[in-house]
Each structure stands twice: as structure tokens, then as C-alpha cells.
Design a protein around this motif. Structure first.
Motif, mmCIF file in Angstrom:
data_model
loop_
_atom_site.group_PDB
_atom_site.id
_atom_site.type_symbol
_atom_site.label_atom_id
_atom_site.label_comp_id
_atom_site.label_asym_id
_atom_site.label_seq_id
_atom_site.Cartn_x
_atom_site.Cartn_y
_atom_site.Cartn_z
ATOM 1 N N LEU A 3 52.186 96.789 22.452
ATOM 2 C CA LEU A 3 51.990 95.482 23.062
ATOM 3 C C LEU A 3 52.918 94.522 22.329
ATOM 4 N N PRO A 4 54.017 94.147 22.964
ATOM 5 C CA PRO A 4 55.036 93.363 22.265
ATOM 6 C C PRO A 4 54.686 91.890 22.167
ATOM 7 N N SER A 5 55.283 91.249 21.191
ATOM 8 C CA SER A 5 55.180 89.806 21.038
ATOM 9 C C SER A 5 56.471 89.185 21.561
ATOM 10 N N PRO A 6 56.541 87.867 21.665
ATOM 11 C CA PRO A 6 57.790 87.235 22.107
ATOM 12 C C PRO A 6 58.982 87.551 21.205
ATOM 13 N N SER A 7 58.724 87.895 19.954
ATOM 14 C CA SER A 7 59.813 88.234 19.035
ATOM 15 C C SER A 7 60.231 89.692 19.172
ATOM 16 N N HIS A 8 59.635 90.428 20.109
ATOM 17 C CA HIS A 8 59.923 91.834 20.383
ATOM 18 C C HIS A 8 59.447 92.764 19.276
ATOM 19 N N ARG A 9 58.640 92.265 18.347
ATOM 20 C CA ARG A 9 58.025 93.110 17.338
ATOM 21 C C ARG A 9 56.662 93.515 17.874
ATOM 22 N N ALA A 10 56.308 94.755 17.754
ATOM 23 C CA ALA A 10 55.024 95.218 18.291
ATOM 24 C C ALA A 10 53.892 94.708 17.417
ATOM 25 N N LEU A 32 47.294 97.661 14.176
ATOM 26 C CA LEU A 32 47.238 96.245 14.533
ATOM 27 C C LEU A 32 47.799 95.419 13.383
ATOM 28 N N GLU A 33 48.918 94.731 13.651
ATOM 29 C CA GLU A 33 49.556 93.885 12.637
ATOM 30 C C GLU A 33 48.719 92.644 12.376
ATOM 31 N N ASP A 34 48.926 92.027 11.218
ATOM 32 C CA ASP A 34 48.251 90.759 10.952
ATOM 33 C C ASP A 34 48.964 89.641 11.701
ATOM 34 N N GLY A 35 48.322 88.489 11.781
ATOM 35 C CA GLY A 35 48.870 87.380 12.554
ATOM 36 C C GLY A 35 49.765 86.442 11.768
ATOM 37 N N GLY A 36 49.945 86.697 10.487
ATOM 38 C CA GLY A 36 50.724 85.789 9.648
ATOM 39 C C GLY A 36 49.801 84.825 8.925
ATOM 40 N N PRO A 37 50.347 83.993 8.051
ATOM 41 C CA PRO A 37 49.522 83.071 7.268
ATOM 42 C C PRO A 37 48.687 82.148 8.164
ATOM 43 N N GLY A 38 47.383 82.128 7.915
ATOM 44 C CA GLY A 38 46.484 81.263 8.672
ATOM 45 C C GLY A 38 46.048 81.805 10.018
ATOM 46 N N ASN A 61 41.763 91.874 12.841
ATOM 47 C CA ASN A 61 42.526 92.051 11.613
ATOM 48 C C ASN A 61 42.755 90.678 10.996
ATOM 49 N N PRO A 62 41.991 90.323 9.952
ATOM 50 C CA PRO A 62 42.180 89.031 9.316
ATOM 51 C C PRO A 62 43.397 89.004 8.387
ATOM 52 N N GLY A 63 44.010 90.179 8.139
ATOM 53 C CA GLY A 63 45.192 90.250 7.293
ATOM 54 C C GLY A 63 44.799 90.198 5.834
ATOM 55 N N PRO A 64 45.715 90.271 4.947
ATOM 56 C CA PRO A 64 47.117 90.595 5.197
ATOM 57 C C PRO A 64 47.315 92.089 5.423
ATOM 58 N N GLY A 65 48.415 92.424 6.039
ATOM 59 C CA GLY A 65 48.757 93.826 6.255
ATOM 60 C C GLY A 65 48.340 94.348 7.617
ATOM 61 N N THR A 66 48.606 95.621 7.810
ATOM 62 C CA THR A 66 48.347 96.296 9.073
ATOM 63 C C THR A 66 47.021 97.038 9.009
ATOM 64 N N ASP A 67 46.225 96.925 10.056
ATOM 65 C CA ASP A 67 44.961 97.645 10.180
ATOM 66 C C ASP A 67 45.197 98.839 11.093
ATOM 67 N N THR A 68 44.828 100.021 10.649
ATOM 68 C CA THR A 68 44.966 101.218 11.478
ATOM 69 C C THR A 68 43.616 101.917 11.529
#
Length: 105
Positions: A3-10, A32-38, A61-68
Motif C-alpha cells: 500500500l504505497p504512500s504519496p512518496s512511493h515508499r510502501a 507496517l511502517e511507523d508514521g514518523g515523529p508524532g 503501530n505507534p512507532g518507532p520502527g516497523t511492526d511485523t
């Protein structure tokens, strides 16, 4: 499936077994990637079954990091549709980052 984001990173990657509709049990491996700071991210997998039943599963995924991990969806009737979406969430807003209404294609 990604599921891509506008930046083309999944933001989320899914591996669904079996890869076609008509079954009562599905195993879904996700990343599932984290959403970034905040920001948190939420993956929602939703489905419909024969006879009009509906259901969904959510992973946060509250982050930081990837949840698998792996989730199993079991239904009493055959699944006719399944889709997924990824959202970024903070205390003020929710934004859809990617959506796939048919994960079997």
C-alpha cells in the motif's frame, strides 16, 4: 501487495494466503511502517462474506520502527471481498496513506 504512500515508499506490505476469495480462513503476514515523529499508523483489513456478513481487523503501530506479524481471519462463511487501507494518525487528524479495495488482484 504494498500500500504505497504519496512518496512511493510502501507504508504496509501484505502477504495473503490463500490469494483468492472463496475461503473461510486466511493468514495475513504484514509489515507496517511507523508514521514518523508524532504520528501513529493503522492498518485496517476489512472483508465481506457470503450472506452479507462484514468484519475487519486493525493493527496499530505507534512507532518507532516497523511492526511485523501475522493475523488469521476465520469466518463461518466464505469470504467474497477483502480490502485494506493504511492511515496516519495524530491527535488532530487522520489521513489515508494508501487503499486497496481488492487485495486478491
Amino acid at each position: 501487495m504494498s500500500l504505497p504512500s504519496p512518496s512511493h515508499r510502501a507504508d504496509a506490505t501484505l502477504k495473503i494466503s490463500p490469494r483468492r476469495k472463496g475461503f473461510k480462513k486466511y493468514r495475513i503476514r504484514y509489515s507496517l511502517e511507523d508514521g514518523g515523529p508524532g504520528w501513529d499508523t493503522r492498518l485496517t483489513i476489512y472483508y465481506k462474506t457470503e450472506g452479507g456478513g462484514r468484519g475487519s481487523r486493525e493493527i496499530y503501530n505507534p512507532g518507532p520502527g516497523t511492526d511485523t506479524g501475522t493475523i488469521v481471519i476465520e469466518t463461518s462463511r466464505k469470504v467474497t471481498e477483502m480490502g485494506a487501507k493504511v492511515e496516519r494518525i495524530n491527535s488532530h487528524e487522520t489521513g489515508v496513506r494508501g487503499r486497496d479495495p481488492n487485495v486478491f488482484s
